[in-house]
Design a protein around this motif. Structure first.
Motif, short mmCIF file in Angstrom:
data_model
loop_
_atom_site.label_atom_id
_atom_site.label_comp_id
_atom_site.label_asym_id
_atom_site.label_seq_id
_atom_site.Cartn_x
_atom_site.Cartn_y
_atom_site.Cartn_z
N HIS A 252 0.83 -1.21 0.00
CA HIS A 252 0.00 0.00 0.00
C HIS A 252 0.86 1.26 0.00
O HIS A 252 0.53 2.26 -0.64
N ASN A 255 1.77 2.33 -3.34
CA ASN A 255 0.64 2.95 -4.04
C ASN A 255 0.72 2.80 -5.56
O ASN A 255 0.85 3.78 -6.30
N PHE A 287 -5.95 1.42 -2.05
CA PHE A 287 -4.97 1.44 -3.14
C PHE A 287 -5.51 2.31 -4.27
O PHE A 287 -6.68 2.21 -4.66
#
Length: 324
Positions: A252, A255, A287
């Motif tokens: 995450h 990204n 995300f």
């Protein structure tokens, strides 16, 4: 149920297994085993073994290029397809759910690519047996114990696959044909790259799923190489292995702009696993790729874990995913 045809993601160099952990931590997702399952199915190994070794009667096929008789056994689908394109006869082919080239109709089937029937292979009196480096860690000692000479082709990237095609062409008197095949891939890549020229490079996360778990594919994996060739940037950098265990927190933070999900083994089941994971694990909703709807499932026939002759089609299919 179909056996879980899983194999080691072992690279051959130094005997190290081709898997690690993203971010250095154990998987945080409930869908991922606490210990990495270091086994996946390579494209060349899209076969199932029902406990029987299928066979045919055409044991006497051979190529007599270079002045000697070659009795070659191919143990993966990808290699079998390459040998067909090179117009080289085989005395043994893998047992597979995929349709093998017509050239090898009636040729002895020697079993699952991950566990060829050594007695059948030996009975064919091969001058060479061909497999892939993805399987070398597990199969090399098996071939050695059976006193069977085996060569492991590196199909982990387009460039390496092209090199292997050239080597095979040189070895078996098919150099011109090999050069023609390699040239076609170069032309396809050049054409596709002209479309992406000047565009911002997307950050890409590649997930490789097998029934029950998934791994993260690095730029050293075959699909990772396809992304690199199209100008995409894998969010996992600086690794030496092909696949890593997943850590969603770390992923995450990277990204990604695009998430690619490759399903192997039992694709329908794996896609459902991915869908459930993305619904139940709340972190995925944060995300950017998920928010933008840029999550794509890669069809297994085109996107395997090793290079294959569908690479041109795969590149063209991947283009609109990376540059929507």
């Amino acid at each position: 149920m179909i056996a879980a045809v899983v194999l080691c993601l072992a690279g051959c160099a130094g005997g190290d297994r081709n898997e690690g952990t993203v971010g250095g931590n154990a998987p945080s997702s409930p869908q991922v085993n606490s210990q990495v399952n270091s086994q996946v199915i390579p494209d060349g190994a899209n076969a199932i073994n029902d406990g029987k070794s299928e066979g045919g009667a055409a044991n006497d096929q051979s190529s007599t290029s270079n002045g000697g008789e070659h009795r070659i056994v191919s143990t993966t689908v990808a290699i079998t397809q390459i040998m067909d394109m090179l117009e080289i006869d085989l005395v043994g082919v893998p047992t597979s759910v995929k349709t093998l080239p017509e050239r090898y109709k009636g040729v002895m089937k020697v079993g699952n690519p991950m566990s060829p029937d050594m007695e059948l292979v030996k009975s064919l009196k091969p001058t060479e047996v061909l497999s892939v480096t993805t399987l070398q860690y597990d199969l090399e000692p098996v071939f050695e114990n059976a006193k069977i000479g085996a060569a492991f082709l590196d199909l982990t990237s387009l460039e390496r696959m092209q090199e292997e095609i050239v080597k095979l062409g040189d070895k078996y008197g098919k150099s011109e044909k090999a050069a023609e095949i390699v040239s076609e891939y170069d032309a396809t890549l050049k054409e596709i790259r002209s479309v992406t020229e000047g565009k911002e490079a997307p950050k890409v996360l590649i997930l490789l799923g097998v029934p029950g778990s998934y791994l993260v594919a690095t730029e050293h994996s075959y699909i990772g190489d396809l992304v690199r060739l199209l100008g995409g940037v894998n969010i996992v950098q600086g690794e030496k292995v092909e696949f890593l265990a997943s850590n969603t927190e770390y992923l995450h933070q990277s990204n990604p702009d695009v998430i690619l999900r490759a399903a192997h083994g039992m694709p329908d089941e794996v896609v459902k696993m991915f869908d459930e994971e993305f619904k139940k694990n709340d972190i995925w909703r944060h995300f950017k790729a998920v928010q933008m709807g840029q999550v794509y499932d890669l069809p297994e026939p085109l996107f395997g874990t090793t290079g294959n002759l569908a690479v041109g089609e795969a590149l063209k299919a991947l283009l609109p995913m990376l540059y929507p």
